[in-house]
Design a protein around this motif. Sequence first.
Motif, PDB file in Angstrom:
ATOM      1  N   GLU A 287       0.831  -1.215   0.000  1.00 21.01           N
ATOM      2  CA  GLU A 287       0.000   0.000   0.000  1.00 21.01           C
ATOM      3  C   GLU A 287       0.855   1.251   0.000  1.00 21.01           C
ATOM      4  O   GLU A 287       0.548   2.221  -0.703  1.00 21.01           O
ATOM      5  CB  GLU A 287      -0.915  -0.016   1.252  1.00 21.01           C
ATOM      6  CG  GLU A 287      -1.996  -1.076   1.190  1.00 21.01           C
ATOM      7  CD  GLU A 287      -2.735  -1.205   2.519  1.00 21.01           C
ATOM      8  OE1 GLU A 287      -2.373  -0.469   3.484  1.00 21.01           O
ATOM      9  OE2 GLU A 287      -3.677  -2.019   2.604  1.00 21.01           O
ATOM     10  N   ALA A 290       2.297   1.741  -3.420  1.00 18.63           N
ATOM     11  CA  ALA A 290       1.290   2.233  -4.376  1.00 18.63           C
ATOM     12  C   ALA A 290       1.054   3.721  -4.253  1.00 18.63           C
ATOM     13  O   ALA A 290       0.722   4.397  -5.240  1.00 18.63           O
ATOM     14  CB  ALA A 290      -0.025   1.464  -4.159  1.00 18.63           C
ATOM     15  N   LYS A 291       1.264   4.253  -3.051  1.00 17.02           N
ATOM     16  CA  LYS A 291       1.050   5.684  -2.830  1.00 17.02           C
ATOM     17  C   LYS A 291       2.227   6.528  -3.300  1.00 17.02           C
ATOM     18  O   LYS A 291       2.091   7.709  -3.596  1.00 17.02           O
ATOM     19  CB  LYS A 291       0.804   5.962  -1.339  1.00 17.02           C
ATOM     20  CG  LYS A 291      -0.506   5.394  -0.823  1.00 17.02           C
ATOM     21  CD  LYS A 291      -0.658   5.683   0.660  1.00 17.02           C
ATOM     22  CE  LYS A 291      -1.976   5.107   1.199  1.00 17.02           C
ATOM     23  NZ  LYS A 291      -2.131   5.363   2.641  1.00 17.02           N
TER      24      LYS A 291
END
Length: 292
Positions: A287, A290-291
């Motif tokens: 996550e 992905a950011k």
Amino acid sequence: MTDDETPRPSVSPDEARRRQVAADGIADRAEGENMTRRPSEPIYSTAVGVGRMLFAGLRTKRSAVGLENIPSHGGAVLAMTHFGYLEFALVEWQTWLHNRRRIRFMATKRAFDKPGVGWLLRGMRHISVDMKAGAAAFENAVSALKSGELVGVFPEAGVSSSFTVRELKSGAARLARDAGVPIIPVAVWGGQRLLTKNRSIPLRQRFGVPVHFAFGKPIAVGETDDIAQVTDTLRTTLQTMVDGLQASYPVDGTGQWWQPRSLGGTAPTVAEAAEADAQRELRREAERAAKD
């Protein structure tokens, strides 16, 4: 040993809460008579008051042994077990009732960055830990200890969902060595029944939960002591204290989610908990990537 009196069945919940608050107030005054007056910290006092109201409203049944091991003055590292998300507030509550010592907890920078939460943490003079620059937080904690503060740490570095004491980080021992203060081992049992990870607990099951504390004898750490050995001693001490609290716990944990598998509960084994933690960390890393 201090035990809150269990309300009789005929007593209404409101009356039980009133009695709990009154009993805590009496404990405050009795302990306060022999304590040195400390500078006022309105934010800290207010936060503790809110916590006391919360636990009184939940009719949490408090019991503690080893309170005499909490220093009345001077610095110390409070090294606590971590089976749920409320241990910091529970230990803060019990310590405040005993001698009104304030604990400065080491909390992640992520928590300090949250609106409202960060203001509260700073107002209570807790210590921000930036995982990318941990040396600064370590030095801040050492300074706080040398100035006579109690600093609270969770040496397991995360909640143990197996409800057994897992491998410890060495930070507690290094803080104690560098600051020249003792480690106070602190075990809490029952707090996980109020709030913990991977478990949605119905509100009705949080009422009347016994929460038991054990404050162990101080562990001295010399300048030349082996930090790894001290850390192993701390882990063994904490687990022994937890074993004692489990043995005397007034609720049978057989078949219960909050009881270790080795004691007849249904909690994950140590290996299962470790695997779940590893998978969770992989998801978090994905996550974050992905950011970016």
